[in-house]
Design an enzyme around this catalytic site. Structure first.
Site, mmCIF file in Angstrom:
data_model
loop_
_atom_site.group_PDB
_atom_site.id
_atom_site.type_symbol
_atom_site.label_atom_id
_atom_site.label_comp_id
_atom_site.label_asym_id
_atom_site.label_seq_id
_atom_site.Cartn_x
_atom_site.Cartn_y
_atom_site.Cartn_z
ATOM 1 N N ARG A 164 99.367 111.631 -26.162
ATOM 2 C CA ARG A 164 98.983 113.738 -25.524
ATOM 3 C C ARG A 164 98.238 113.585 -26.770
ATOM 4 O O ARG A 164 98.480 114.771 -27.638
ATOM 5 C CB ARG A 164 100.818 114.529 -26.210
ATOM 6 C CG ARG A 164 101.277 114.147 -24.828
ATOM 7 C CD ARG A 164 100.945 114.588 -23.428
ATOM 8 N NE ARG A 164 101.957 115.099 -22.692
ATOM 9 C CZ ARG A 164 101.916 114.329 -21.469
ATOM 10 N NH1 ARG A 164 101.719 112.929 -21.443
ATOM 11 N NH2 ARG A 164 102.831 113.767 -20.518
ATOM 12 N N SER A 236 105.128 120.294 -20.371
ATOM 13 C CA SER A 236 106.406 120.116 -21.559
ATOM 14 C C SER A 236 105.853 120.965 -22.644
ATOM 15 O O SER A 236 105.174 121.360 -22.674
ATOM 16 C CB SER A 236 106.398 118.633 -21.176
ATOM 17 O OG SER A 236 106.515 117.552 -21.194
ATOM 18 N N GLU A 332 104.433 120.383 -27.857
ATOM 19 C CA GLU A 332 103.547 119.563 -27.982
ATOM 20 C C GLU A 332 101.893 120.827 -27.598
ATOM 21 O O GLU A 332 101.123 120.565 -27.192
ATOM 22 C CB GLU A 332 103.686 118.831 -26.039
ATOM 23 C CG GLU A 332 102.334 118.116 -25.314
ATOM 24 C CD GLU A 332 102.784 117.881 -24.325
ATOM 25 O OE1 GLU A 332 103.082 117.092 -23.926
ATOM 26 O OE2 GLU A 332 102.404 118.680 -23.266
HETATM 27 N N1 EPU Z 1 116.031 113.933 -19.180
HETATM 28 C C1 EPU Z 1 117.400 114.734 -18.821
HETATM 29 N N2 EPU Z 1 117.217 115.953 -18.669
HETATM 30 C C2 EPU Z 1 116.203 116.988 -18.560
HETATM 31 C C3 EPU Z 1 115.505 116.423 -18.844
HETATM 32 C C4 EPU Z 1 114.554 114.688 -18.489
HETATM 33 O O1 EPU Z 1 118.261 114.763 -18.927
HETATM 34 O O2 EPU Z 1 116.428 118.172 -18.771
HETATM 35 C C5 EPU Z 1 116.369 113.303 -18.662
HETATM 36 C C6 EPU Z 1 115.484 112.473 -16.854
HETATM 37 O O3 EPU Z 1 116.108 112.385 -16.335
HETATM 38 C C7 EPU Z 1 115.026 110.961 -17.440
HETATM 39 C C8 EPU Z 1 114.500 110.958 -18.827
HETATM 40 O O4 EPU Z 1 115.093 112.278 -19.304
HETATM 41 O O5 EPU Z 1 115.951 110.508 -18.141
HETATM 42 C C9 EPU Z 1 112.941 111.423 -18.502
HETATM 43 O O6 EPU Z 1 112.411 112.351 -18.106
HETATM 44 P P1 EPU Z 1 111.195 112.538 -16.757
HETATM 45 O O7 EPU Z 1 111.448 111.787 -16.344
HETATM 46 O O8 EPU Z 1 111.677 114.130 -16.101
HETATM 47 O O9 EPU Z 1 110.054 112.749 -18.174
HETATM 48 P P2 EPU Z 1 109.576 113.647 -19.219
HETATM 49 O O10 EPU Z 1 109.822 112.415 -20.503
HETATM 50 O O11 EPU Z 1 110.761 114.908 -19.094
HETATM 51 C C10 EPU Z 1 107.371 112.648 -19.206
HETATM 52 C C11 EPU Z 1 106.323 113.977 -19.705
HETATM 53 C C12 EPU Z 1 105.698 115.022 -18.376
HETATM 54 C C13 EPU Z 1 105.682 114.218 -17.067
HETATM 55 C C14 EPU Z 1 106.678 113.393 -16.864
HETATM 56 C C15 EPU Z 1 106.673 112.609 -15.666
HETATM 57 C C16 EPU Z 1 106.021 114.374 -21.845
HETATM 58 C C17 EPU Z 1 106.722 115.309 -23.532
HETATM 59 N N3 EPU Z 1 106.289 115.167 -20.792
HETATM 60 O O12 EPU Z 1 108.494 114.140 -19.040
HETATM 61 O O13 EPU Z 1 104.732 116.271 -18.648
HETATM 62 O O14 EPU Z 1 104.993 114.713 -16.034
HETATM 63 O O15 EPU Z 1 106.585 112.531 -18.301
HETATM 64 O O16 EPU Z 1 105.795 110.744 -15.982
HETATM 65 O O17 EPU Z 1 105.841 113.105 -22.121
HETATM 66 C C18 EPU Z 1 103.260 118.176 -18.956
HETATM 67 O O18 EPU Z 1 102.856 117.081 -20.443
HETATM 68 O O19 EPU Z 1 103.144 119.205 -19.118
HETATM 69 C C19 EPU Z 1 104.591 117.042 -17.858
HETATM 70 C C20 EPU Z 1 104.992 117.195 -17.688
#
Ligand code: EPU
Length: 339
Positions: A164, A236, A332
């Site tokens: 990012r 995010s 972010e």
């Molecule tokens: N999780 C929870 N509770 C929540 C959210 C997430 O327990 O409320 C857990 C999920 O179950 C999972 C882990 O956290 O085990 C990761 O969650 P997820 O796969 O949804 O991805 P993320 O790390 O929350 C990142 C990016 C997103 C991108 C997704 C998919 C960042 C800051 N965010 O989210 O990017 O779409 O991976 O690759 O790196 C964005 O930048 O606007 C964005 C949406």
């Protein structure tokens, strides 16, 4: 060059915050951009470049000039047996570009489907999702110097991409307006399906094709992330924090289920959404701002929120994650205005 004065920013930021800008300039061509920065006298500084406004949190009226790159051409620049280099004007809608590339059968962008914003903004914060970052496919970035209107092309290395992050958020922040981004795609797509739920979602659709990867990503995103057209948000709000392996090991003793991934830096990346969720924030509201009920990483504007309300909510979240886990979350989104 179209110039508007004293205009609401509501439709220029995906949080839908209703602040005003003294001046907005719509830039349709490279020549207009060059001429603007060579002459420098059309509108008041500071300048703020908006590429879709999907990563911005305004907290005040903007007392300067908003620049809107609106160059919207997609060009096939070069092609050989396997690779195709395409360029997109900074004002090309990102998801339309992804849709076009998938329609043409070019691989590389499909995992980045449905990310809001414009092509010109994609290198700035090195957008990423479902195991792909845009740096994986960026060939070069063409930009105009805000200082003197000269043109520079940044190679992938010059862009200094990181999670990012890029030189456009670092030492070159505010110094260039990106006019065109070149992407190296492939006519023989190697599909990346190893991110979490992606493979399962594709199986529901049938064959593992480029088109189905895009559709699967769209389905997952639609099920978890709010549509900014319906409910204001900036995706995010926080970055996923990276901690030391020792810290992560200790955390696992108390929370064996903590989602943790190896980071190329040698540290361990944790899911900010999970940490926030564990603090009980999912679905909570303070005033008109809230935490999305399906993804705790996303803060939302329930209609009449101010930027300061969203900021206040984010401060409370940072405090509670610090207290419970001893981890400092970093935003972010870019905050524009006083807090
Ligand atoms: N999780 C929870 N509770 C929540 C959210 C997430 O327990 O409320 C857990 C999920 O179950 C999972 C882990 O956290 O085990 C990761 O969650 P997820 O796969 O949804 O991805 P993320 O790390 O929350 C990142 C990016 C997103 C991108 C997704 C998919 C960042 C800051 N965010 O989210 O990017 O779409 O991976 O690759 O790196 C964005 O930048 O606007 C964005 C949406």
């Amino acid at each position: 060059m179209l110039i508007d004065r004293n205009i609401s920013l509501k439709k220029y930021n995906t949080f839908g915050l209703d602040y005003k800008a003294e001046c907005i300039i719509h830039l349709k061509t490279e020549e207009e951009v060059v001429s603007l920065f060579k002459n420098q006298n059309s509108c008041k500084k500071p300048f703020l470049i908006i590429g879709g406004g999907s990563n911005l949190l305004f907290t005040d009226d903007f007392k300067g000039t908003i620049l809107l790159p609106e160059m919207d051409l997609i060009i096939i620049e070069a092609q050989d047996k396997e690779d195709v280099i395409i360029s997109a004007g900074a004002g090309v809608n990102w998801d339309q570009l992804v849709g076009w590339s998938v329609y043409k059968g070019y691989g590389g962008l499909e995992n980045l489907s449905l990310i809001p914003g414009m092509a010109g903004a994609t290198p700035v914060q090195n957008i990423g999702a479902y195991g792909v970052e845009v740096k994986d496919v960026i060939e070069k970035v063409r930009a105009v110097s805000v200082e003197d209107g000269s043109i520079t092309e940044f190679s992938k290395v010059d862009c200094q991409f990181d999670y990012r992050n890029s030189t456009f958020k670092g030492i070159n922040k505010g110094k260039y307006l990106i006019i065109k981004v070149y992407y190296r795609l492939t006519t023989r797509p190697i599909l990346k399906l190893d991110y979490g739920s992606l493979n399962n979602e594709i199986k529901k659709l049938g064959d593992t094709t480029l088109k189905n990867v895009r559709q699967a990503v769209i389905n997952i995103r639609k099920s978890k992330l709010p549509d900014p057209e319906t409910i204001g948000n900036a995706g995010s709000f926080f970055k996923n924090p990276v901690v030391s392996p020792d810290f992560a090991e200790n955390l696992k003793k108390s929370y064996p289920q903590v989602p943790a991934y190896n980071d190329p830096s040698g540290g361990i990346k944790l899911a900010a959404g999970w940490l926030i969720d564990q603090c009980g924030w999912k679905g909570k509201k303070i005033g008109h701002a809230g935490v999305h009920d399906k993804q705790a990483l996303v803060l939302v504007n329930y209609g009449n929120s101010t930027g300061k309300e969203i900021w206040f909510l984010s401060e409370k979240i940072i405090e509670s994650v610090r207290e419970k886990f001893g981890i400092e979350l970093e935003r972010e989104v870019e905050v524009v205005g006083t807090i």
